[in-house]
Write an enzyme that holds these catalytic residues in place. Structure first.
Site, PDB file in Angstrom:
ATOM      1  N   ASP A   5      -2.740  -2.579  -2.944  1.00  0.00           N
ATOM      2  CA  ASP A   5      -3.782  -1.607  -2.609  1.00  0.00           C
ATOM      3  C   ASP A   5      -3.371  -0.237  -3.136  1.00  0.00           C
ATOM      4  O   ASP A   5      -2.229  -0.004  -3.513  1.00  0.00           O
ATOM      5  CB  ASP A   5      -3.979  -1.559  -1.093  1.00  0.00           C
ATOM      6  CG  ASP A   5      -5.371  -1.099  -0.712  1.00  0.00           C
ATOM      7  OD1 ASP A   5      -6.069  -0.540  -1.577  1.00  0.00           O
ATOM      8  OD2 ASP A   5      -5.762  -1.288   0.453  1.00  0.00           O
ATOM      9  N   HIS A  60      -0.837  -0.970   4.962  1.00  0.00           N
ATOM     10  CA  HIS A  60      -1.418   0.366   5.146  1.00  0.00           C
ATOM     11  C   HIS A  60      -1.001   0.962   6.487  1.00  0.00           C
ATOM     12  O   HIS A  60      -0.607   2.135   6.564  1.00  0.00           O
ATOM     13  CB  HIS A  60      -2.938   0.281   5.057  1.00  0.00           C
ATOM     14  CG  HIS A  60      -3.634   1.552   5.426  1.00  0.00           C
ATOM     15  ND1 HIS A  60      -3.737   2.627   4.557  1.00  0.00           N
ATOM     16  CD2 HIS A  60      -4.253   1.945   6.570  1.00  0.00           C
ATOM     17  CE1 HIS A  60      -4.384   3.616   5.152  1.00  0.00           C
ATOM     18  NE2 HIS A  60      -4.705   3.224   6.368  1.00  0.00           N
ATOM     19  N   ASP A  84       0.856  -1.184   0.000  1.00  0.00           N
ATOM     20  CA  ASP A  84       0.000   0.000   0.000  1.00  0.00           C
ATOM     21  C   ASP A  84       0.889   1.231   0.000  1.00  0.00           C
ATOM     22  O   ASP A  84       2.077   1.160   0.345  1.00  0.00           O
ATOM     23  CB  ASP A  84      -0.934   0.008   1.209  1.00  0.00           C
ATOM     24  CG  ASP A  84      -2.116   0.956   1.014  1.00  0.00           C
ATOM     25  OD1 ASP A  84      -2.234   1.546  -0.074  1.00  0.00           O
ATOM     26  OD2 ASP A  84      -2.921   1.119   1.953  1.00  0.00           O
ATOM     27  N   GLU A 110      13.685   6.371  -9.263  1.00  0.00           N
ATOM     28  CA  GLU A 110      13.394   5.016  -9.722  1.00  0.00           C
ATOM     29  C   GLU A 110      13.077   4.124  -8.522  1.00  0.00           C
ATOM     30  O   GLU A 110      13.625   4.307  -7.443  1.00  0.00           O
ATOM     31  CB  GLU A 110      14.606   4.447 -10.470  1.00  0.00           C
ATOM     32  CG  GLU A 110      14.864   5.100 -11.816  1.00  0.00           C
ATOM     33  CD  GLU A 110      14.035   4.474 -12.918  1.00  0.00           C
ATOM     34  OE1 GLU A 110      13.280   3.541 -12.614  1.00  0.00           O
ATOM     35  OE2 GLU A 110      14.138   4.918 -14.061  1.00  0.00           O
TER      36      GLU A 110
END
Length: 971
Positions: free
Chosen positions: A813, A946, A743, A781
């Site tokens: 996600d 997350h 995430d 990058e």
């Protein structure tokens, strides 16, 4: 100056832009739009018609006037002019996708689709088009046009709903199929301009497409309702024409008027942008008309040439249909705010909280496996009664010394609405050196003050003439002549109102309860609101005619389909296992039976201020009582009483103890109230500078004796996880499997840099996790960063299992549909390239994109009304994408509001997982989040990623210490 009023003017340095603009004062330079990415299929997937056999030469498009797909989107408000490449050569990792994949049992043929060129503005039809810049997602078009009674201007239409605001790429390409070959028309009859011939026999030319196997069979069938309304297309086709004026007519409104004079030829149902015309009827191949220019009585020749025949249900028509439906919503007196329509006249007022709630709808037309649908969702806009100026006054009263800094900290990044035009803006800065008494130059070259501007254009008298101005910096865009527009939009705090829920209110339980009662609708209420919208459309003759004129009709009720309820899962503890109940909550079982693995806590320290001594002792006593049932051994802590609760006191005391006692397993801190600054300081110390697992406890959460036992149980389970313990597991039939969650958190305070959270399982039962964080700068990058994460997790997996995983499943996600193809060949190859670090290692890989911010709602059909579906409800047909293997899964128990599922898109499947395996594995992983003894909306590795990204980006602003990567220290 009055001492109670803030001293607005100050010495803060400012770097004004070269161009300062006000909304509405530049007629040739439209206001910026924040596009949101839709969820429908991509442009260029429509059906192309071809006459079966015709020896006549194919229709040659006019070379000078670039027509076709690019012209079509230009006609709808989409800028397809050449744009210089963005400085960001590499797509950002945030909100991207890992790629597109196919099940191994599919037959796939590589195909190339021609890309339409992006013409230079100089070769397009001349005119002062007011079309704003926009970028094309799969089902999103933006723009703005002028309204005429009989002409439907195309523009500023969003063809899908989004719950978030995503930045578009700096340039885009449109993919189209081969242009149609149309027969040469017969000689034009002077008495008949409409085609009297029967409709030509057209065959649908479709390139061979792979069969997507996406339907499973496991589970119990259930009758479900959706917030989608079926759309019927009654017209044979939509006809696209290119209109040429000779000599050239520069004024766009004049071109509208000239075409309007020939309604006897075109009919009164038209959509025209100045050069591209859409009609529901077929004219002759070329129609020549004459008009007289009123300004100089010059004769103007109008040439209308058929360029494209669009099948009514093709993807090419979807953006156009969204323009039509947006027009329908306006005819219902709904006000456009952002991307949704609201009704301010029906606002619900929460006077005790100084809030207004505007009811409304988010609606778009999309094409799915089941056909053409209107996706309609009930939306609410929370508007505060306090203006930004009121907020500034309140800040000044609380902190006069650092007033400007506190204002900028609170306001920058906030979304405000200006009620005089119902537009929303993001505050990017505050200009403390400008006031409403300053002037700016309008597009006609006239100079006017802000005071005069608002008085003249809106009849508003500004009361505070020494307030600073808010700065909104729109993204760079081009005007109608290809010129790059830069500048700032300056707003008055007095006329700008805050939107959204205040942070202080989010922490007020009673206030949030009052708010959620208004905006969280039950399935019955949600369905009733959609029925109300359909009734308003059918009862409004003008609105219903707008759809009928284009051959569109809406079904009278929401669409109903059959879904499935997946089997309940078995939860495994150390000595017992059980099948979950229907509400999917096992808090009783995990607090009375031993966890899979517990870590003895013999060396830990408890830091608390003197006034929290009683609560600290009660907490330790309770922890010792409840440790036995879960199988955890806990010794008394090192008691550290603090003389005060200042940040310096906590940090200095913790550092001194860690320096002396090198064996401390856990640092537990009790703090007085909600202290974000203190919490952040403790976490930075324990996660970055002196790595040690830490637990910060608000004294309020342990201050109620009746709730102390349940709170202490949750705290102890969480501490066990941070030490490396394992709470519970589920049966995983796939062997040698690694599951990865990714995430992204965007840090708005530090140049929108991205923070990537990466969490991977490193044992066979998916109960041991390895985590890493990557800070991604805008131009950096990410190849090396992803390699660092994945190779590190594979090495850890090998250390634990003495082998490498045979299958790797990735849940990614933070992704929008508009970026699926942009990043399709970007992240997945990087992940696969990491396998080269190991000799002869080629694991099977499955990649899912996880989308939470969707507008699809599920209702369970009860005998007399709709109710909330049960956890485990899955839908894998009808509403699914035409382009991907995907499914919708409602894994969590819904206590308030409607059942909003999570959308899973399989973009790579080299492991040959069947749809049933994909759905069952995903549902199993939704049981594995150890912060909650129940199922959650997304798979546990996604939630862990997350939490990790948020902690690192919001609190730490730094990568956590490598010593903590083997434990879930971020819970």
């Amino acid at each position: 100056m009055d001492p109670v009023r803030p001293l607005f003017r100050g010495p803060t340095p400012v770097h004004p832009s070269q161009c300062v603009r006000m909304p509405g004062c530049w007629p040739q330079a439209p206001r910026p739009l924040e596009p949101a990415w839709g969820r429908a299929g991509p442009a260029g997937r429509g059906l192309v018609f071809r006459k079966p056999e015709d020896s006549s030469p194919p229709l040659q498009p006019v070379q000078k006037d670039s027509v076709g797909l690019v012209s079509m989107f230009r006609g709808m408000g989409l800028d397809t002019a050449f744009r210089p490449p963005s400085k960001r050569e590499v797509p950002p990792l945030g909100r991207g996708v890992l790629g597109r994949g196919l099940s191994a049992n599919m037959v796939r043929k590589d195909r190339e689709e021609p890309r339409s060129s992006l013409p230079d503005p100089s070769v397009l039809a001349a005119g002062d088009s007011k079309l704003a810049e926009a970028s094309v997602g799969w089902s999103r078009m933006l723009g703005r046009g002028s309204s005429e009674v009989s002409l439907l201007p195309l523009g500023r239409a969003a063809s899908s709903i989004g719950r978030g605001m995503d930045k578009p790429p700096s340039a885009f390409g449109l993919t189209a199929r081969d242009p149609p070959r149309l027969p040469q028309p017969p000689a034009l009859s002077p008495t008949s301009l409409h085609s009297a011939d029967p409709p030509p026999v057209l065959t649908m030319e479709r390139k061979e497409k792979e069969l997507l196997v996406k339907q499973g069979s496991k589970g119990t069938p259930q009758s479900l309702g959706l917030n989608l309304i079926k759309i019927q297309c009654h017209n044979e086709a939509v006809y696209q024409y290119h209109v040429t004026f000779s000599p050239s007519v520069e004024c766009k409104s004049m071109r509208f008027g000239m075409l309007k004079d020939h309604q006897s030829v075109t009919g009164n149902v038209t959509a025209f942008d100045g050069s591209i015309l859409y009609l529901p009827v077929k004219l002759q191949q070329v129609v020549e008309l004459k008009s007289q220019r009123k300004t100089d009585d010059a004769e103007i020749s109008i040439k209308i040439q058929l360029t494209k025949i669009l099948e009514p249900c093709s993807d090419l028509c979807i953006p156009f249909y969204n323009v039509v439906f947006r027009r329908v919503m306006k005819l219902l007196d709904m006000k456009l705010v952002g991307r949704n329509f609201y009704d301010p006249t029906s606002a619900m007022v929460l006077q005790q909280h100084r809030l207004q709630i505007w009811p409304g709808y988010a609606a778009s037309i999309r094409r799915t496996d089941g056909g053409l649908f209107l996706l309609a969702d009930v939306s609410h806009k929370v508007i505060r009664n306090d203006s930004v100026l009121d907020v500034m006054h309140a800040i000044y009263q609380q902190n006069k010394e650092h007033f400007q800094d506190e204002c900028s900290k609170l306001l920058v990044g906030s979304i405000v609405i200006t009620r005089y035009n119902n537009r929303t803006y993001r505050i990017d800065d505050v200009d403390w050196n400008k006031t409403p008494k300053d002037s700016f130059v309008m597009s006609d070259g006239k100079e006017i003050t802000f005071l005069e501007y608002y008085s003249k254009n809106y009849g508003i008298t500004v009361k505070e003439d020494d307030q600073p101005l808010l700065i909104h910096r729109p993204s760079e865009r081009q005007n109608n002549h290809g010129m790059l527009l830069k500048g700032e939009i300056l707003l008055l705090p007095e006329l700008s109102f805050m939107t959204g829920i205040p942070e202080k209110m989010k922490k007020d339980f009673r206030a949030m309860k009052d708010l959620t009662q208004q905006i969280n609708l039950s399935p019955k209420q949600h369905h009733g609101a959609l029925e109300c919208l359909l009734q308003r459309i059918s009862q409004n003759e003008t609105a219903s005619n707008e759809l009928t004129r284009w051959g569109l009709s809406l079904h009278k009720d929401v669409h109903k389909i059959e879904g499935r309820l997946l089997p309940m899962e078995r939860i495994n503890l150390r000595n017992t296992s059980f099948v979950t109940s229907e509400d999917l909550n096992w808090v009783k079982e995990v607090t009375r039976d031993a966890s899979i693995l517990t870590i003895p806590m013999h060396f830990w320290a408890l830091f608390y201020p003197k006034r929290a001594m009683d609560q600290a002792r009660e907490l330790v006593n309770m922890l010792e009582k409840i440790a036995g049932p879960i199988g955890m051994r806990i010794s008394p802590p090192a008691w550290v009483e603090l003389k005060d609760d200042r940040i310096e006191t906590y940090i200095r005391t913790i550092q001194s103890l860690l320096g002396v006692e090198g064996k401390i397993q856990m640092v537990v801190c009790i703090i007085m109230g909600t202290r974000d600054d203190l919490y952040g300081a403790i976490k930075k110390l324990c996660c970055v500078q002196s790595p040690v697992p830490s637990q910060v406890i608000n004294v309020r959460t342990i201050g109620q004796p009746t709730r102390l036992r349940s709170v202490a149980q949750k705290i102890l389970l969480q501490m066990n996880c941070k030490l490396g313990g394992e709470l519970w597991g589920v049966d995983i039939p796939l062997k040698q499997l690694m599951v990865i969650g990714m995430d992204v958190y965007h840090d708005p305070s530090r140049g929108m840099r991205s923070v990537v959270g990466f969490v991977a399982s490193i044992n066979l039962t998916l109960t041991k996790w390895y985590s890493r964080v990557v800070f991604q700068m805008p131009h950096q990058e990410i190849v090396d960063s992803l390699k660092l994460c994945l190779v590190g997790s594979l090495k850890k997996y090998y250390e634990v299992n003495h082998c490498l995983p045979e299958k790797i499943v990735v849940y990614r996600d933070g992704v929008s549909d508009g970026q699926l193809k942009t990043v399709a060949n970007y992240e997945i190859p990087q992940l696969q390239k990491c396998f080269e670090a190991f000799d002869n290692y080629h694991p099977k890989m499955v990649v899912f994109v996880v989308q939470k911010k969707i507008s699809t709602n599920l209702y369970l059909a009860a005998p007399d009304h709709f109710v909330t579906p049960s956890p485990g409800t899955v839908v894998d047909h009808t509403i699914t994408s035409c382009e991907w293997v995907d499914f919708y899964l409602l894994a969590h128990h819904v206590r308030q509001g409607c059942g909003i599922p999570t959308h899973y898109i399989c973009v790579l499947n080299t492991a040959n997982l069947s749809p049933d395996h994909m759905q069952r594995l995903t549902f199993k992983l939704c049981h594995m989040y150890w912060n909650w003894p129940g199922t959650i909306r997304v798979p546990a590795p996604c939630k862990y990623a997350h939490k990790l990204a948020f902690l690192s980006g919001q609190i730490l602003h730094h990568e956590p210490a490598i010593q903590l990567c083997g434990n879930l220290f971020f819970l």
